[in-house]
Motif scaffolding. Structure first.
Motif, PDB file in Angstrom:
ATOM      1  N   GLU A  45       0.825  -1.217   0.000  1.00 30.28           N
ATOM      2  CA  GLU A  45       0.000   0.000   0.000  1.00 30.28           C
ATOM      3  C   GLU A  45       0.854   1.258   0.000  1.00 30.28           C
ATOM      4  OE1 GLU A  45      -4.112   1.382   2.025  1.00 30.28           O
ATOM      5  OE2 GLU A  45      -2.581   0.738   3.449  1.00 30.28           O
ATOM      6  N   ASP A  74      -0.246   5.124   0.789  1.00 32.87           N
ATOM      7  CA  ASP A  74      -1.365   5.935   1.257  1.00 32.87           C
ATOM      8  C   ASP A  74      -0.910   7.386   1.365  1.00 32.87           C
ATOM      9  OD1 ASP A  74      -4.195   5.591   2.943  1.00 32.87           O
ATOM     10  OD2 ASP A  74      -2.974   7.274   3.618  1.00 32.87           O
ATOM     11  N   ASP A 119      -1.788  10.945   2.351  1.00 34.77           N
ATOM     12  CA  ASP A 119      -2.759  11.568   3.252  1.00 34.77           C
ATOM     13  C   ASP A 119      -2.692  13.094   3.160  1.00 34.77           C
ATOM     14  OD1 ASP A 119      -4.496  12.187   5.278  1.00 34.77           O
ATOM     15  OD2 ASP A 119      -3.229  11.456   6.903  1.00 34.77           O
ATOM     16  N   ARG A 158      -3.488   4.874  -2.863  1.00 32.75           N
ATOM     17  CA  ARG A 158      -4.646   5.624  -2.373  1.00 32.75           C
ATOM     18  C   ARG A 158      -4.251   7.064  -2.063  1.00 32.75           C
ATOM     19  NH1 ARG A 158      -6.847   5.608   3.282  1.00 32.75           N
ATOM     20  NH2 ARG A 158      -9.015   6.312   3.188  1.00 32.75           N
ATOM     21  N   GLU A 197      -7.960   5.888  -6.126  1.00 29.96           N
ATOM     22  CA  GLU A 197      -7.533   4.536  -5.769  1.00 29.96           C
ATOM     23  C   GLU A 197      -7.150   3.758  -7.016  1.00 29.96           C
ATOM     24  OE1 GLU A 197      -9.139   2.128  -2.606  1.00 29.96           O
ATOM     25  OE2 GLU A 197     -10.645   3.673  -2.163  1.00 29.96           O
TER      26      GLU A 197
END
Length: 222
Positions: A102, A104, A106, A155, A178
């Motif tokens: 993953e 990610d 943010d 993501r 995504e």
């Protein structure tokens, strides 16, 4: 017994020290790799301040990732990602096929600038795509093979897009992004191919968010 306890304490201390050194060493490798190779792909300023990655869990955080504007645009940064959380398969970290479970991103911030039919994000995407497949230096693993990357889940969430420059810039939310299984079928992709895939998706969503904001502004004005 006392000697055994002392020996055990020394061993524990050495293990903790080894963990700290290994984490710092791996973080330094990632930081140097990003700062060394990314500017050649993006053809603009790319800076990663630091990376903290555990070689045992594969989890880590990249901090202070900044992407400059391409030539011909303002001196403002195109993007500031703040924190990027990663989870990698530990056994793949030092090989030529790195598997990332993953990525990610943010709360990133993007500055979207336009001139008639051009924009800074599209110019950046064009730079990345021109670099893809070009005969430039690529990172290699210890075995001498080019490093290939596979990303199971990418993501982006809680992002913000600024339309325009300066205090008059309008802030709008960036739709969540995504992507899954990047490079899975190909048994890994090169860093420039990965950057191109992710940048295409990010660019499309920035443009989409800007277009939606323009429509909403027109409807409000009407």
């Amino acid at each position: 017994m006392k000697k055994l306890l002392i020996a055990g304490g020394i061993c524990a201390g050495l293990c903790v020290g080894a963990l700290v050194v290994a984490s710092f060493y791996l973080g330094s490798i990632v930081t140097r790799a990003v700062n060394g190779y990314a500017p050649g792909i993006a053809k603009t300023r790319v800076v990663l301040s630091s990376a903290d990655i555990s070689p045992f869990s594969g989890n880590g955080t990249l901090r202070g990732f900044v992407l400059g504007n391409p030539n011909g645009w303002s001196e403002a940064n195109l993007a500031s990602l703040g924190k990027v959380h990663m989870s990698m398969v530990p056994s793949s970290i030092f090989g030529d096929h790195i598997v990332i479970n993953e990525i990610d991103v943010d709360s990133p911030e993007f500055n979207y600038e336009t001139k008639l039919v051009s924009s800074n994000v599209n110019d950046l995407l064009a730079n990345v795509e021109r670099a893809t497949g070009a005969k430039t230096s690529q990172p290699v693993a210890k075995n001498g093979k080019p490093v290939k990357l596979e990303v199971k889940h990418f993501r982006v969430h809680d992002g913000v897009v600024r339309l325009g420059v300066g205090e008059a810039a309008l802030k709008i939310p960036l739709p969540p992004i995504e992507l899954t299984n990047i490079g899975t079928q190909e048994n890994g992709v090169t860093p420039d191919q990965l950057a191109s895939t992710m940048m295409r998706s990010v660019t499309a969503n920035i443009v989409k968010a800007a277009a939606r904001a323009a429509v909403n502004a027109g409807a409000t004005a009407g």
